[in-house]
Enzyme design. Structure first.
Site, PDB file in Angstrom:
ATOM      1  N   ASP A 126       8.251  -0.495 -11.612  1.00  0.00           N
ATOM      2  CA  ASP A 126       9.696  -0.615 -11.866  1.00  0.00           C
ATOM      3  C   ASP A 126      10.365  -1.788 -11.162  1.00  0.00           C
ATOM      4  OD1 ASP A 126       9.218   0.652  -9.435  1.00  0.00           O
ATOM      5  OD2 ASP A 126      10.978   1.943  -9.550  1.00  0.00           O
TER       6      ASP A 126
ATOM      7  N   HIS B 293       5.177  -2.956  -5.626  1.00  0.00           N
ATOM      8  CA  HIS B 293       5.901  -3.134  -6.891  1.00  0.00           C
ATOM      9  C   HIS B 293       7.172  -2.314  -7.054  1.00  0.00           C
ATOM     10  CE1 HIS B 293       3.330   0.225  -9.052  1.00  0.00           C
ATOM     11  NE2 HIS B 293       3.647   0.560  -7.827  1.00  0.00           N
ATOM     12  N   HIS B 294       7.432  -1.381  -6.130  1.00  0.00           N
ATOM     13  CA  HIS B 294       8.637  -0.550  -6.302  1.00  0.00           C
ATOM     14  C   HIS B 294       9.881  -1.131  -5.633  1.00  0.00           C
ATOM     15  CE1 HIS B 294       6.337   2.549  -8.230  1.00  0.00           C
ATOM     16  NE2 HIS B 294       5.604   2.809  -7.167  1.00  0.00           N
ATOM     17  N   ALA B 295       9.700  -2.112  -4.746  1.00  0.00           N
ATOM     18  CA  ALA B 295      10.871  -2.634  -4.024  1.00  0.00           C
ATOM     19  C   ALA B 295      11.837  -3.287  -5.000  1.00  0.00           C
ATOM     20  CB  ALA B 295      10.425  -3.623  -2.957  1.00  0.00           C
TER      21      ALA B 295
END
Ligand SMILES: [Zn+2]
Length: 386
Positions: free
Chosen positions: A177, A135-137
């Protein structure tokens, strides 16, 4: 419950090639351990395992900058120099480069995309890709152990192919994010992230005031919770925020990122949850999917850095929920014996941490109150609820 009574388990042994380095905390051994636990306990039939393919360049380019995709492919070559890729967030301590990185992360993205297709087409009611959840990419940047954002790739796919409105629930201890920013201006993708406040934790974002932009205003929901938050307060926030927002938004499909790093054993975060939340949360999202969108639910993994004591239990409970399996109290002896030989710590015998397993948190009342206030502020500031 399901067309054929079963859920889809997206898996390939090649998922374990998404590995940065021997000592890196993102350790794919957790996938092997979890798969072995699910099999040993008898919760997985061979015909439930569906092998993914790599996401194509075109599928990845729906959410990633093509120059970034080129950079990842170049960084994937055995002779690549890490210093050449810093502008793309690659070659850092968190997200080092490794040979075959593009292939490994494309396969994970393809897995979540396949899960979404199986669910949207009605072949399966629920699907799990426990290797997914990166989920941070970002659109043009690797970050926090994540190279391609498999969730965003799958969401963009169902937006384009089916015109589906999507609710994304992220209960990883870190702010979701990457997914949030990619769909920040899209009112047809609701992102909800509950996480430890970014005050002392990567990525530092996920403030309540991040609510989306333009037409997407109000469709990003963030619930930053206090460090040392325990089960009751965490679950109170989950129920209070997720249930009304999903009911009001009425999505066509729900994606749930099931990172399990909010557990008190997790070495990277500062929350104080037990495994009880990992039995409760999948139940809530599954029932919401049943109530709001004919059951269409895609579950992915995410963070989880106590690979011995937390991840296998958490994701086995998740899979059990997706299949209506009754969970035994204890982990199977054969599994414990097999993995205890390798484990660096004593493996727990029970799925649910027994009462009194952890030390009491001295500031409990203060933490609970702060979290309650936060939940009220989140709900009051979410315009589409009213
Ligand atoms: Zn995390």
């Amino acid at each position: 419950m399901v067309a054929n009574g079963k859920s889809a388990f997206i898996y390939s042994d090649a998922f374990t090639k998404y590995k940065f380095a021997e000592e890196h905390p993102f350790n794919p051994k957790r996938l092997e351990m979890t798969l072995d636990l699910i099999k040993t306990i008898g919760f997985l039939d061979a015909d439930q395992i569906i092998t993914p393919r790599m996401a194509t360049q075109e599928e990845l380019a729906r959410v990633h900058d093509t120059r970034y995709l080129d950079a990842v492919q170049a960084a994937s070559q055995p002779q690549a120099n890490p210093d050449d890729f810093a502008t793309w967030g690659l070659g850092t301590e968190d997200t080092p480069i490794f040979a075959g990185m593009h292939e490994a992360t494309s396969l994970i993205a393809g897995g979540t995309l396949l899960a979404a297709d199986l669910v949207m087409s009605g072949q399966y009611r629920y699907a799990l890709n426990m290797a997914g959840g990166l989920h941070h990419a970002r659109r043009a940047e690797a970050s926090g152990f994540c190279v391609y954002n498999d969730i965003a790739v799958a969401i963009a796919h169902v937006r384009e192919k089916y015109g589906a409105r999507v609710a994304y629930i992220d209960t990883d201890a870190h702010h979701g994010d990457g997914v949030q920013w990619i769909f920040y201006e899209d009112p047809d993708v609701l992102t909800i992230s509950l996480h430890e406040t970014g005050k002392y934790l990567y990525p530092g974002t996920g403030e309540i005031i991040e609510r989306g932009e333009g037409r997407g205003y109000g469709y990003a929901v963030n619930v930053p919770l206090e460090a040392f938050t325990e089960d009751d307060s965490w679950m109170n926030a989950v129920r209070s925020v997720i249930i009304p927002t999903i009911q009001k938004f009425a999505p066509d499909i729900i994606f749930h990122q099931n990172g399990c790093d909010a557990h008190t054993y997790d070495p990277l975060t500062h929350l104080s949850a037990s495994t009880h939340i990992y039995r409760e949360m999948p139940k809530i999202t599954r029932l919401l999917a049943e109530e709001m969108c004919d059951g269409r639910l895609v579950a992915v993994g995410g963070g989880g850095y106590d690979i011995w004591r937390v991840v296998p239990r958490a994701w086995t409970m998740l899979w059990a929920e997706l299949n209506g399996n009754e969970l035994p109290e204890r982990l199977p002896k054969a599994w414990l014996e097999r993995w205890q030989l390798e484990a660096s710590t004593a493996l727990p015998e029970f799925f649910l941490d027994p009462p009194g397993s952890f030390e009491a948190i001295p500031r409990r009342a203060e933490i609970e109150e702060k979290n309650e206030i936060m939940v009220r502020r989140v709900l009051n500031g979410t315009p589409f609820l009213y």
